[in-house]
Write a protein that holds these residues in place. Structure first.
Motif, PDB file in Angstrom:
ATOM      1  N   UNK A  98      65.333 -43.431 -79.170  1.00 37.58           N
ATOM      2  CA  UNK A  98      65.451 -43.401 -77.707  1.00 37.58           C
ATOM      3  C   UNK A  98      65.298 -44.807 -77.129  1.00 37.58           C
ATOM      4  N   UNK A  99      64.366 -45.601 -77.679  1.00 40.77           N
ATOM      5  CA  UNK A  99      64.185 -46.973 -77.203  1.00 40.77           C
ATOM      6  C   UNK A  99      65.434 -47.812 -77.457  1.00 40.77           C
ATOM      7  N   UNK A 100      66.051 -47.664 -78.633  1.00 42.40           N
ATOM      8  CA  UNK A 100      67.270 -48.412 -78.949  1.00 42.40           C
ATOM      9  C   UNK A 100      68.382 -48.012 -77.989  1.00 42.40           C
ATOM     10  N   UNK A 101      68.521 -46.720 -77.725  1.00 36.47           N
ATOM     11  CA  UNK A 101      69.547 -46.250 -76.784  1.00 36.47           C
ATOM     12  C   UNK A 101      69.351 -46.817 -75.392  1.00 36.47           C
ATOM     13  N   UNK A 102      68.101 -46.813 -74.894  1.00 38.27           N
ATOM     14  CA  UNK A 102      67.823 -47.375 -73.574  1.00 38.27           C
ATOM     15  C   UNK A 102      68.112 -48.865 -73.537  1.00 38.27           C
ATOM     16  N   UNK A 103      67.751 -49.576 -74.604  1.00 43.21           N
ATOM     17  CA  UNK A 103      67.981 -51.029 -74.651  1.00 43.21           C
ATOM     18  C   UNK A 103      69.470 -51.350 -74.638  1.00 43.21           C
ATOM     19  N   UNK A 104      70.260 -50.607 -75.398  1.00 46.76           N
ATOM     20  CA  UNK A 104      71.705 -50.853 -75.439  1.00 46.76           C
ATOM     21  C   UNK A 104      72.320 -50.562 -74.078  1.00 46.76           C
ATOM     22  N   UNK A 105      71.898 -49.472 -73.450  1.00 44.70           N
ATOM     23  CA  UNK A 105      72.410 -49.122 -72.115  1.00 44.70           C
ATOM     24  C   UNK A 105      72.046 -50.206 -71.105  1.00 44.70           C
ATOM     25  N   UNK A 126      75.459 -56.814 -68.584  1.00 42.46           N
ATOM     26  CA  UNK A 126      76.748 -57.472 -68.819  1.00 42.46           C
ATOM     27  C   UNK A 126      77.755 -57.072 -67.746  1.00 42.46           C
ATOM     28  N   UNK A 127      77.797 -55.783 -67.392  1.00 34.30           N
ATOM     29  CA  UNK A 127      78.719 -55.333 -66.344  1.00 34.30           C
ATOM     30  C   UNK A 127      78.365 -55.959 -65.000  1.00 34.30           C
ATOM     31  N   UNK A 128      77.072 -56.061 -64.690  1.00 42.03           N
ATOM     32  CA  UNK A 128      76.646 -56.677 -63.432  1.00 42.03           C
ATOM     33  C   UNK A 128      77.025 -58.153 -63.375  1.00 42.03           C
ATOM     34  N   UNK A 129      76.844 -58.863 -64.498  1.00 39.95           N
ATOM     35  CA  UNK A 129      77.209 -60.281 -64.527  1.00 39.95           C
ATOM     36  C   UNK A 129      78.722 -60.452 -64.364  1.00 39.95           C
ATOM     37  N   UNK A 130      79.500 -59.578 -65.010  1.00 41.50           N
ATOM     38  CA  UNK A 130      80.961 -59.664 -64.891  1.00 41.50           C
ATOM     39  C   UNK A 130      81.398 -59.374 -63.457  1.00 41.50           C
ATOM     40  N   UNK A 131      80.818 -58.360 -62.851  1.00 39.97           N
ATOM     41  CA  UNK A 131      81.174 -58.034 -61.463  1.00 39.97           C
ATOM     42  C   UNK A 131      80.778 -59.165 -60.510  1.00 39.97           C
TER      43      UNK A 131
END
Length: 135
Positions: A31-38, A44-49
């Protein structure tokens, strides 16, 4: 993102995680790995936007060279060998496929090289010629 990771590698990671973390801590670690990847994807999406908003139409111009660099993934040696050996050569702008240079050094056309003549068939019980350099 994980396009090169197959099912075999995932199974090995799960089994290794099971041995390292134990069955009690493995679900919370997953669950921690999933949250970290998300979270990384959201950053990354915020920086691109944000870049797209600040740069406007120039953002697309900056992106073109990056897209060309993605095409360099094709340069894996196995793909290069396969392309060289099995793909047809691309025709030149004049419509001819690349081939030997048939012009002399002064620019005049050179005669086409003659194809080697096949050897004459052997007569019955005739021994083939032996090339001592080839043996």
């Amino acid at each position: 993102m994980f396009e090169s990771v197959g099912w075999g590698e995932i199974v090995v990671l799960v089994v290794a995680g099971l041995f390292i973390l134990g069955p009690e801590r493995l679900p919370s670690a997953a669950a921690w790995v999933g949250r970290s990847v998300r979270q990384v994807k959201e950053f990354a999406n915020g920086a691109r936007d944000q870049l797209r908003g600040e740069l406007g139409p120039e953002f697309d111009e900056l992106r073109k060279p990056l897209e060309e660099l993605r095409g360099l993934r094709d340069l894996h040696p196995r793909n290069a060998v396969r392309r060289t050996l099995f793909d047809d050569p691309e025709p030149k702008p004049n419509g001819f496929a690349p081939g030997p240079n048939l012009t002399k050094s002064n620019g005049t056309p050179q005669a086409h090289p003659a194809a080697p003549q096949p050897p004459a068939p052997l007569a019955r019980n005739e021994r083939p010629p032996i090339d001592p350099d080839a043996t």
